[in-house]
Design a protein around this motif. Sequence first.
Motif, PDB file in Angstrom:
ATOM      1  N   ARG A  87       0.864  -1.177   0.000  1.00  0.00           N
ATOM      2  CA  ARG A  87       0.000   0.000   0.000  1.00  0.00           C
ATOM      3  C   ARG A  87       0.901   1.227   0.000  1.00  0.00           C
ATOM      4  NH1 ARG A  87      -3.078  -0.793   4.141  1.00  0.00           N
ATOM      5  NH2 ARG A  87      -4.983  -1.389   3.052  1.00  0.00           N
ATOM      6  N   SER A  89       1.174   5.454   0.050  1.00  0.00           N
ATOM      7  CA  SER A  89       0.417   6.659   0.393  1.00  0.00           C
ATOM      8  C   SER A  89       1.325   7.879   0.379  1.00  0.00           C
ATOM      9  CB  SER A  89      -0.247   6.518   1.763  1.00  0.00           C
ATOM     10  OG  SER A  89       0.699   6.295   2.774  1.00  0.00           O
ATOM     11  N   GLU A  94      -3.832   7.176  -1.687  1.00  0.00           N
ATOM     12  CA  GLU A  94      -3.381   5.803  -1.446  1.00  0.00           C
ATOM     13  C   GLU A  94      -3.594   4.969  -2.687  1.00  0.00           C
ATOM     14  OE1 GLU A  94      -5.078   3.812   1.854  1.00  0.00           O
ATOM     15  OE2 GLU A  94      -3.930   4.949   3.351  1.00  0.00           O
ATOM     16  N   LYS A  95      -2.724   3.971  -2.828  1.00  0.00           N
ATOM     17  CA  LYS A  95      -2.855   3.058  -3.955  1.00  0.00           C
ATOM     18  C   LYS A  95      -2.200   1.731  -3.588  1.00  0.00           C
ATOM     19  CE  LYS A  95      -1.913   2.729  -8.930  1.00  0.00           C
ATOM     20  NZ  LYS A  95      -1.253   3.392 -10.092  1.00  0.00           N
ATOM     21  N   ILE A  96      -2.768   0.639  -4.064  1.00  0.00           N
ATOM     22  CA  ILE A  96      -2.170  -0.677  -3.857  1.00  0.00           C
ATOM     23  C   ILE A  96      -1.378  -1.035  -5.108  1.00  0.00           C
ATOM     24  CG2 ILE A  96      -2.613  -3.129  -3.502  1.00  0.00           C
ATOM     25  CD1 ILE A  96      -5.045  -2.323  -1.845  1.00  0.00           C
ATOM     26  N   LEU A 128       1.452  -5.474   2.401  1.00  0.00           N
ATOM     27  CA  LEU A 128       0.119  -6.047   2.552  1.00  0.00           C
ATOM     28  C   LEU A 128       0.151  -7.571   2.554  1.00  0.00           C
ATOM     29  CD1 LEU A 128      -2.130  -3.758   0.319  1.00  0.00           C
ATOM     30  CD2 LEU A 128      -1.851  -3.715   2.803  1.00  0.00           C
TER      31      LEU A 128
END
Length: 418
Positions: A87, A89, A94-96, A128
């Motif tokens: 993840r 940020s 935010e972005k995966i 993650l």
Amino acid sequence: MNKLRYSLLPGLFAVAQTLCAQQSPVVLPGFTAYAVPAEQGVRISQRQGVTQWKDSANAVHFYFHTSATGAIKLALQAKSDAPSRLRVSLNGREKIVSIPAKDSFATIPLLETKLKDTGFYTLVLKGLDKQGEVYADIKGLQLEGPATKNIQFNPKPWRRSASVHLGYTPPEGAQVEWFYGEIRVPEGQDKIGTYFMSCGWHRGYFGMQVNGPAERRIIFSVWDAGKEPDDRKLVRYEDQVTMLAKGDSVVAHGFGGEGTGGHSHWVYDWKAGETYRFLMHAVPKGTTTQYTAYFFVPEHNEWKLIASFRAPKDGKYMGRLYSFLENFSFENGWLHRKGYFGNHWVKTPEGQWIELTKARFTNDATARAKDRLDFGGGAENGWFYLWTAGFIPADAKLGDTFERPATGRQPQIELPAF
């Protein structure tokens, strides 16, 4: 036509320069990152950057400071032994991101955002899930776009924050036989890897340190004569500091690596929020000076001898008086720390006590090179203060002068008899 064409050239050239600047990525080396809250289950090294990242409890943080606003695009120079996900940020976004299994580093897009304000920013990478041993090995963080103009970050593997100092100047002509000072560290500011130094002078320093979760020390050191930087074995005997005495349970030995000299420390569990008292004494004799350090132990209501050293090629009273705050730990160089320094007095050989109410702010090579911008100092609530780290804006610059109100209450000191 020619005149029109030539009149357009400066504007076209400026546009070309802007596009070129936007297209030239800035790379923050992996070794500049920090593991938060602790460097456990992940390793950050000068040669390899971020490696062995196996524990999701610790995120990887990159810090930078922008002097321009606008769009910014980020990518990660990374690889992994098996597919994983992070993840990402920054700036409220935010972005995966998926990290593919690769043997060599690949440039993996992270996210794009627009920075509306200048100042400090933090990119946070959180593990993650992973199919292999590690989340990712990271060689660097790549940034591009208008917001990278004049971007600042620490380009060196020296991940300590800047050291900051307070310089005191007694009245002209006053000789300093005794030097007294106090320190109070606010609760929560006693981070591991911090040295709060109260009484420093041209040959040494005396203060208190946080060495680990279960160990704190009172430290007193005096430098040898000469300029040997590292190895005390190379210092001639006649240039070496000699220990004359030390207090009960005090450890004393030679040191090197930052100059050489005589070191002493007493393991003592000092507390944040309490005020501690330090006292230095200088006795010149011929070409040597005997320096003795005393620490007031509040639990026993008495002064304790830390150590006494004889310094060769000296023969002077104390000069160049100062205090400092130092972060000596690489791993937690991102953590803010602050200390209060005050009630400094000197006493002349004639017995006159003089209160030191002015201090000049200075900092070290890390600050002067602008590798770190997060440091400061000043005066508040009757004390001087110094702080470093935390990636927050500086509130002092080299050469600033601070002043605190005089108390007019000279120290009352009753030393133990030997």
